[in-house]
Design a protein around this motif. Sequence first.
Motif, PDB file in Angstrom:
ATOM      1  N   GLU A  77     -28.750  13.493 -16.187  1.00  0.00           N
ATOM      2  CA  GLU A  77     -28.508  12.132 -15.725  1.00  0.00           C
ATOM      3  C   GLU A  77     -27.726  11.374 -16.789  1.00  0.00           C
ATOM      4  O   GLU A  77     -28.056  11.428 -17.977  1.00  0.00           O
ATOM      5  CB  GLU A  77     -29.829  11.427 -15.440  1.00  0.00           C
ATOM      6  N   VAL A  78     -26.681  10.684 -16.346  1.00  0.00           N
ATOM      7  CA  VAL A  78     -25.827   9.918 -17.249  1.00  0.00           C
ATOM      8  C   VAL A  78     -25.692   8.491 -16.745  1.00  0.00           C
ATOM      9  O   VAL A  78     -25.955   8.197 -15.579  1.00  0.00           O
ATOM     10  CB  VAL A  78     -24.427  10.554 -17.393  1.00  0.00           C
ATOM     11  N   GLU A  79     -25.262   7.642 -17.655  1.00  0.00           N
ATOM     12  CA  GLU A  79     -24.952   6.247 -17.336  1.00  0.00           C
ATOM     13  C   GLU A  79     -23.452   6.068 -17.548  1.00  0.00           C
ATOM     14  O   GLU A  79     -22.915   6.469 -18.584  1.00  0.00           O
ATOM     15  CB  GLU A  79     -25.739   5.336 -18.267  1.00  0.00           C
ATOM     16  N   PHE A  86     -14.515   9.802 -11.492  1.00  0.00           N
ATOM     17  CA  PHE A  86     -13.881   8.861 -12.411  1.00  0.00           C
ATOM     18  C   PHE A  86     -12.861   9.590 -13.281  1.00  0.00           C
ATOM     19  O   PHE A  86     -13.110  10.698 -13.731  1.00  0.00           O
ATOM     20  CB  PHE A  86     -14.922   8.244 -13.359  1.00  0.00           C
ATOM     21  N   LYS A  87     -11.765   8.948 -13.548  1.00  0.00           N
ATOM     22  CA  LYS A  87     -10.842   9.401 -14.587  1.00  0.00           C
ATOM     23  C   LYS A  87     -11.408   8.856 -15.907  1.00  0.00           C
ATOM     24  O   LYS A  87     -11.946   7.754 -15.947  1.00  0.00           O
ATOM     25  CB  LYS A  87      -9.441   8.868 -14.337  1.00  0.00           C
ATOM     26  N   TYR A  88     -11.303   9.640 -16.960  1.00  0.00           N
ATOM     27  CA  TYR A  88     -11.860   9.228 -18.249  1.00  0.00           C
ATOM     28  C   TYR A  88     -11.295   7.885 -18.708  1.00  0.00           C
ATOM     29  O   TYR A  88     -12.005   7.083 -19.302  1.00  0.00           O
ATOM     30  CB  TYR A  88     -11.599  10.303 -19.314  1.00  0.00           C
ATOM     31  N   THR A  89     -10.031   7.650 -18.405  1.00  0.00           N
ATOM     32  CA  THR A  89      -9.383   6.403 -18.836  1.00  0.00           C
ATOM     33  C   THR A  89      -9.876   5.181 -18.070  1.00  0.00           C
ATOM     34  O   THR A  89      -9.629   4.057 -18.482  1.00  0.00           O
ATOM     35  CB  THR A  89      -7.856   6.513 -18.672  1.00  0.00           C
ATOM     36  N   ASP A  90     -10.584   5.403 -16.952  1.00  0.00           N
ATOM     37  CA  ASP A  90     -11.068   4.291 -16.129  1.00  0.00           C
ATOM     38  C   ASP A  90     -12.486   3.850 -16.462  1.00  0.00           C
ATOM     39  O   ASP A  90     -13.011   2.938 -15.837  1.00  0.00           O
ATOM     40  CB  ASP A  90     -10.986   4.652 -14.638  1.00  0.00           C
ATOM     41  N   VAL A  91     -13.127   4.515 -17.433  1.00  0.00           N
ATOM     42  CA  VAL A  91     -14.504   4.144 -17.776  1.00  0.00           C
ATOM     43  C   VAL A  91     -14.557   3.590 -19.196  1.00  0.00           C
ATOM     44  O   VAL A  91     -13.803   4.008 -20.067  1.00  0.00           O
ATOM     45  CB  VAL A  91     -15.493   5.323 -17.624  1.00  0.00           C
ATOM     46  N   TYR A  98     -17.513   3.615 -20.911  1.00  0.00           N
ATOM     47  CA  TYR A  98     -18.300   4.640 -21.592  1.00  0.00           C
ATOM     48  C   TYR A  98     -19.070   5.471 -20.583  1.00  0.00           C
ATOM     49  O   TYR A  98     -19.319   5.054 -19.457  1.00  0.00           O
ATOM     50  CB  TYR A  98     -19.258   4.045 -22.633  1.00  0.00           C
ATOM     51  N   THR A  99     -19.433   6.654 -21.037  1.00  0.00           N
ATOM     52  CA  THR A  99     -20.387   7.528 -20.344  1.00  0.00           C
ATOM     53  C   THR A  99     -21.326   8.003 -21.416  1.00  0.00           C
ATOM     54  O   THR A  99     -20.906   8.380 -22.510  1.00  0.00           O
ATOM     55  CB  THR A  99     -19.684   8.745 -19.707  1.00  0.00           C
TER      56      THR A  99
END
Length: 137
Positions: free
Chosen positions: A79-81, A122-127, A129-130
């Motif tokens: 599980e991630v946020e 999600f694209k990494y550039t659109d977040v 943080y994870t």
Amino acid sequence: MLAKTDGYLVDVIISKDNDINVEIDSDSGVDIDTCVAINNAIDAVLDRDVEDYSLEVGSSGLTSPFKVLRQYQKNVGNEVEVLAGSKKYVGTLKSADADEFTIEAMVKEKGAKKPVPQELTFKYTDVKYTRYNLKFN
């Protein structure tokens, strides 16, 4: 040193004051002995007589945001946020490749009474943080 293990480099930060911070991670966890060995290996190739510096080698924190693809891959099934824009999602990390990652989260659609499971990519550039979603029960 890391090449012979399941460990990998997450980040290296060098401040203007020559404070060197090396962050590592591993698929099986990082112990203090590994950090000390890497610290000693780096220390052996740098010359304090030429340039004064401080060196710190540590593991990526459990609640630290993911910085490299391998951290995402390591956490598939966990599980991630995710913070994307101003919305926070909590769900199970389903997949991660070089361009994007997918989670399955409970999402309440506009006008719906109950949240429903939904796969979100999600694209990494659109977040922003994870990170691993640490729970205390």
